[in-house]
Enzyme design. Structure first.
Site, mmCIF file in Angstrom:
data_model
loop_
_atom_site.group_PDB
_atom_site.id
_atom_site.type_symbol
_atom_site.label_atom_id
_atom_site.label_comp_id
_atom_site.label_asym_id
_atom_site.label_seq_id
_atom_site.Cartn_x
_atom_site.Cartn_y
_atom_site.Cartn_z
ATOM 1 N N ASP A 264 7.259 13.554 13.127
ATOM 2 C CA ASP A 264 6.894 12.174 14.212
ATOM 3 C C ASP A 264 5.660 11.542 13.537
ATOM 4 O OD1 ASP A 264 8.969 12.895 15.886
ATOM 5 O OD2 ASP A 264 8.050 13.668 17.514
ATOM 6 N N ASP B 294 1.346 20.553 17.422
ATOM 7 C CA ASP B 294 2.340 19.673 17.498
ATOM 8 C C ASP B 294 2.175 18.388 16.808
ATOM 9 O OD1 ASP B 294 4.076 17.186 18.731
ATOM 10 O OD2 ASP B 294 4.891 18.931 19.855
ATOM 11 N N SER B 295 2.809 17.660 15.901
ATOM 12 C CA SER B 295 2.502 16.426 15.127
ATOM 13 C C SER B 295 1.933 15.271 16.076
ATOM 14 C CB SER B 295 3.517 16.026 14.280
ATOM 15 O OG SER B 295 4.698 15.368 14.719
ATOM 16 N N SER B 296 2.459 15.218 17.404
ATOM 17 C CA SER B 296 1.979 14.312 18.231
ATOM 18 C C SER B 296 0.533 14.334 18.681
ATOM 19 C CB SER B 296 2.840 14.202 19.241
ATOM 20 O OG SER B 296 4.251 14.194 19.204
ATOM 21 N N GLN C 259 6.061 -7.333 11.939
ATOM 22 C CA GLN C 259 6.738 -6.606 12.522
ATOM 23 C C GLN C 259 8.116 -6.077 11.728
ATOM 24 O OE1 GLN C 259 7.809 -7.747 16.518
ATOM 25 N NE2 GLN C 259 5.442 -8.599 16.771
ATOM 26 N N CYS C 260 8.704 -6.542 10.949
ATOM 27 C CA CYS C 260 9.819 -6.323 9.728
ATOM 28 C C CYS C 260 9.570 -5.068 9.082
ATOM 29 C CB CYS C 260 10.085 -7.809 9.469
ATOM 30 S SG CYS C 260 10.657 -9.023 10.068
ATOM 31 N N THR D 256 8.973 21.219 13.731
ATOM 32 C CA THR D 256 10.241 21.905 13.906
ATOM 33 C C THR D 256 10.536 22.816 12.836
ATOM 34 O OG1 THR D 256 10.898 20.116 15.019
ATOM 35 C CG2 THR D 256 12.623 21.382 14.188
#
Length: 340
Positions: free
Chosen positions: A89, A56-58, A274-275, A12
């Site tokens: 991202d 694009d970073s994706s 997952q925390c 971006t």
């Protein structure tokens, strides 16, 4: 005069609004001074390398990570610091893998970007870039203050392999809950010297091997054996298992047996939580004690991004799975805190 090397990959930050169509398009970063006239007031000699085409970073992937690391290696002696402009991202993945590929850094490598294009009135791009340049050139006693891979966003400098993107809607896009902020920019830039890496007198070593045979098993209540087996039986060398709390899982015998069979087949299973805050503590509760006994590896407080990319790096360097298992649990670039 400081020499700073900017690597523009895309994202971006490098967008401006096309006057004819009204859409955002990439601009030529060789024209950076036109978009950032304040650069001329600073003591920087800026060199820009733009990826063609921009990314694009994706779409980020191992070959691009290696290319970025190689560009830094090829220009390492000629520049005081490096700024990588990157889509937000997957920025944390790129920062993490670069921290492993670039061993013994004695110069800053700072990834930054923005949530709004540089041509927008309220953009965060200008401040992020200007602050990244200032930090990239900062020295004390003729040595770079920052000697590691970092992420600079919204006036905060984070260790790259301790960070993750948590917000897609605010300028404050990144956090590093398990490690202190390295620096914060206000009227002055204040460095937290006690938590910075010091690689003085270490040898700079460039690594160029990545093995991406890594799987991910994210647990949830009610997950089926078919789903678990699909991941465990996939053609990977290691599996990142995202568990509950401090590293806990269900204790059903079919599940533990499946994990044990996978480990006995030669695959590594790494336990991360997952925390977002806290650490895996294998053996703290009965459930995680069984995981430890069958050979599940401790991911401590590594982020997901770091766990995945560190495994890719180690697997690229090491053919021996036992060596991968050993080093994934060691702190090699400031990426984890061990309680052992």
């Amino acid at each position: 005069m400081y020499n700073i090397f900017i690597i523009y990959t895309g994202g971006t930050i490098g967008m401006v609004k096309d006057a004819k169509t009204g859409t955002f398009v990439p601009f030529d970063f060789q024209l950076i001074e036109k978009n950032l006239p304040d650069l001329s007031r600073l003591e920087y000699q800026v060199t820009v390398h733009s990826f063609t085409p921009i990314i694009d970073s994706s779409n980020m992937r191992p070959s691009i990570w290696i290319e970025m690391a190689q560009i830094i290696r090829d220009n390492y002696e000629r520049y005081d610091g490096f700024v990588i402009l990157h889509g937000s991202d997957t920025m944390a993945f790129s920062a993490s893998i670069l921290s492993f590929l670039l061993e013994g850094l004695q110069k800053p490598v700072i990834l930054s970007g923005s949530q709004l294009p540089i041509g927008e009135i309220r953009t965060d791009a200008r401040e992020n870039l200007m602050t990244a340049l200032e930090i990239a050139s900062a020295k004390k006693d003729d040595r770079s203050i920052i000697q590691e891979v970092c992420i600079l966003f919204d006036n905060k400098l984070f260790r790259g392999n301790r960070s993750f993107k948590y917000n897609s809607d605010k300028f404050e896009a990144f956090r590093s809950p398990n490690y202190p902020v390295l620096a914060e920019a206000g009227i002055h830039i204040r460095y937290n010297h006690d938590v910075l890496l010091d690689n003085t007198n270490k040898e700079f070593i460039y690594h160029d091997k990545i093995d991406n045979r890594v799987g991910v098993l994210k647990l949830f209540p009610g997950i089926s054996i078919e789903t678990i087996r699909a991941v465990l039986d996939s053609p990977v060398r290691s599996i990142v298992m995202e568990t509950f709390g401090s590293g806990n899982t269900m204790t059903d015998s079919w599940f533990l047996n499946a994990l044990q069979q996978t480990i006995q087949s030669g695959k590594n299973i790494l336990d991360i939580s997952q925390c977002k805050v806290g650490s895996v503590e294998l053996g703290r509760y009965e459930t995680s004690n069984e995981l430890k006994s069958i050979g599940v590896l401790n991911g401590y407080d590594m982020t997901f991004e770091t766990a995945v990319t560190k495994l890719m790096y180690l697997q690229g360097e090491l053919a021996d799975q036992e060596q991968v298992a050993y080093w994934i649990q060691q702190n090699i670039r400031g990426e984890l805190t061990s309680y052992d």
